[in-house]
Design an enzyme around this catalytic site. Structure first.
Site, PDB file in Angstrom:
ATOM      1  N   ASP A 114      -0.629   2.407 -16.872  1.00 22.15           N
ATOM      2  CA  ASP A 114      -1.369   1.837 -15.754  1.00 22.15           C
ATOM      3  C   ASP A 114      -0.896   2.369 -14.415  1.00 22.15           C
ATOM      4  OD1 ASP A 114      -0.026  -1.341 -16.755  1.00 22.15           O
ATOM      5  OD2 ASP A 114       0.939   0.288 -15.674  1.00 22.15           O
ATOM      6  N   LYS A 173      -5.518  -2.001 -14.181  1.00 20.81           N
ATOM      7  CA  LYS A 173      -6.405  -3.161 -14.078  1.00 20.81           C
ATOM      8  C   LYS A 173      -7.215  -3.146 -12.794  1.00 20.81           C
ATOM      9  CE  LYS A 173      -3.427  -6.040 -16.868  1.00 20.81           C
ATOM     10  NZ  LYS A 173      -2.055  -5.902 -16.363  1.00 20.81           N
ATOM     11  N   MET A 178       5.732  -8.597  -5.579  1.00 24.70           N
ATOM     12  CA  MET A 178       4.346  -8.922  -5.201  1.00 24.70           C
ATOM     13  C   MET A 178       4.309  -9.780  -3.945  1.00 24.70           C
ATOM     14  SD  MET A 178       2.809  -9.585  -9.001  1.00 24.70           S
ATOM     15  CE  MET A 178       4.258 -10.388  -9.665  1.00 24.70           C
TER      16      MET A 178
END
Ligand code: SAH
Length: 511
Positions: free
Chosen positions: A45, A68, A184
């Site tokens: 990814d 994603k 994050m």
């Protein structure tokens, strides 16, 4: 009926959840690298540096992007279900699957969910740890997370509560005295800082925000809990980035070795195929960004009759010579197709040009090279074989269709009976158009060109656009320089010997 092993083991199928590390491909583990070498399918990814994909894969290996954030795609959960289904399906087909995940699979990466799916489906799997982003950032920012007298503990947290889930435990986090690393946290930085101060952490506590840690694009912004949100916004910090909170951040001043390296921020275009390119490591060590645009690729021999005949009678030869890692891999594919294995070599001895070739020979064909000459040119190998008495001996060369003719000529001159067999062919790859555009725009400080064939291919890709003035063209030697000048491009530097290509590149970048 066989009684070996548990009956539930599927034949061959296997999934490895592999942590790819934080960005720098060099931080992949040895186990992860080995699994990639033998993978049939790789699912990766966005956070995985695509240079990881320059590993000498099995030629038939499929590499699939399953990030994603493809635009217009289904929801994240639907995407995740698709990834899970792909892993299970491929494993059931008997494939060796590597699911490559950024950082460590079990730190904020849904790796636990993927493992649970595999366990429930009774697929054989393993989990290979990776260097998680926080640990990568500690090293390359020069912030030791724990330090005597400064920080006694470190906490990894996320500042981004899962949708509809529980928010971060701010009041507990605010009472900690050591280092806290937030994943994050880019867009919630202001909120996080306020919550920590409200819960008791000093407003003057040092904070660093680290974007793209461990890569050549790394940026670090520092401040305090009171000032960091405004500073990060002013610097336009984007994900992926981490927030490091605590007095340990103050130690960075003396320890930021990473951004002080001499070529940090310089960018180089490398056009030779990866398997020929052990040298870029030095450039990367000095801090340069190495971008690849292979101007040459390989494919199996279109006619394998000669190759098959040679492989079926390998033991007739006194010497079998491999001139490149790629030659070994294509030979290995044919050996497997023909149902042969290392025993086919019989008493034939093996010679390899270059230590990488000998390494791949061991890894793929499971054969140790008897001879790896120090001089890594055809001339060096011919001389080493001549010294061992090659007159009247049968020598099999397994090479590309476009190989230089020097080796067979020299060996025949030394009296050997040479069979020169095509194991694979040269082809023009599909270019990465985005990289070609960056080249045309003069974004690279230097570009390496390693053969006339590659120069001609680059010329075709640039079309009518001239060689970019700002990009210094470095060649591997006089033959290539002549070909480049023929095209009408200027040569800025030329390697004094083939091995000195990176030295010439460093000179081009410095001066
Ligand atoms: N499993 C990963 C984390 C995935 S969550 C790991 O162990 O590292 C994604 C978050 O990781 C990003 O939002 C960012 O906070 C962090 N991250 C990943 N790579 C990073 C990098 N090179 N530099 C800074 N942060 C990074």
């Amino acid at each position: 009926m066989s009684t070996l092993g548990p009956a539930s083991l599927p034949p061959g199928g296997h999934v490895a959840l592999v942590g790819a590390g934080p960005g720098d491909p060099g931080l992949l583990t040895r186990r992860g690298h080995d699994l990639l070498l033998h993978a049939d399918v790789v699912l990766y990814d966005r956070l995985v540096d695509t240079r990881l994909l320059d590993i000498p894969y099995k030629p038939a290996c499929r590499r699939v992007y399953v990030g994603k954030e493809l635009p217009g795609r289904a929801s994240r959960d639907a995407q995740q279900r698709r990834i899970n289904a792909t892993m299970v399906r491929e494993a059931r087909r008997g494939k060796r699957v590597v699911r490559l995940k950024g950082g460590d699979p079990f730190i904020f990466g849904r790796g636990g969910e993927e493992a649970a799916v595999l366990a429930a489906a009774k697929i054989r799997f393993e989990v290979v740890p990776g260097v998680t982003a926080a640990l990568g950032a500690a090293a390359t920012t020069g912030i030791p997370f724990t330090h005597r007298g400064v920080a006694q503990e470190v906490t990894f947290a996320t500042a981004h509560g899962a949708k509809g889930g529980t928010p971060p435990p701010w009041s507990a986090l605010g009472k900690l005295k050591g280092t806290i690393v937030f994943y994050m946290g880019t867009y919630t930085l202001g909120l996080a800082a306020k919550k920590l101060v409200a819960a008791g952490r000093r407003a003057s506590t040092p904070v660093a925000v680290v974007e793209r840690a461990t890569t050549v694009r790394q940026r670090v912004v520092t401040g305090t809990l009171a000032t960091i949100a405004a500073r990060a916004e002013a610097a336009a910090i984007h994900p992926p980035s981490l927030v490091i909170v605590g007095d340990a951040v103050g130690l960075r001043g003396a320890l930021d070795w990473f951004e002080r390296r001499p070529l940090f921020g310089r960018s180089i275009l490398v056009t030779r195929p990866e398997e020929d390119d052990p040298g870029s490591q030095q450039l990367a060590e000095l801090g340069a960004e190495v971008t690849r645009l292979p101007g040459l690729e390989f494919r199996p021999a279109s006619d394998t009759k000669q190759l098959d005949r040679a492989l079926r009678s390998l033991s007739r030869f006194d010497w079998v010579v491999f001139t490149s890692p790629r030659g070994v891999q294509y030979t290995d594919e044919r050996v497997e197709k023909l149902g042969l294995d290392a025993r086919a070599f019989g008493s034939a001895r093996c010679a390899a040009i270059g230590w990488r070739t000998s390494l791949i020979l061991g890894a793929y064909l499971k054969v140790r090279a008897d001879l790896v000459p120090k001089d890594e040119r055809a001339e060096g190998l011919a001389e080493a074989l001549r010294k061992r008495g090659v007159r009247g001996k049968r020598v099999l060369l397994l090479r590309a269709d476009e190989g230089r003719d020097v080796l067979p000529k020299l060996l025949r001159k030394a009296g050997a009976r040479v069979s020169d067999v095509v194991a694979y062919e040269h082809a023009v790859p599909k270019p990465d158009r985005a990289v070609v555009a960056r080249l045309a725009a003069g974004e690279f400080h230097a570009a390496q060109v390693t053969s006339g064939e590659i120069a001609a291919t680059l010329k075709g890709w640039l079309g009518r656009r001239p060689w970019p003035e700002r990009t210094k063209l470095v060649t591997i030697g006089p033959v290539t320089s002549a070909a480049v000048r023929e095209i009408g491009w200027p040569v800025a530097r030329e390697a004094k010997e083939p091995g000195k290509l990176d030295e010439a590149t460093i000179e081009a970048l410095e001066g």
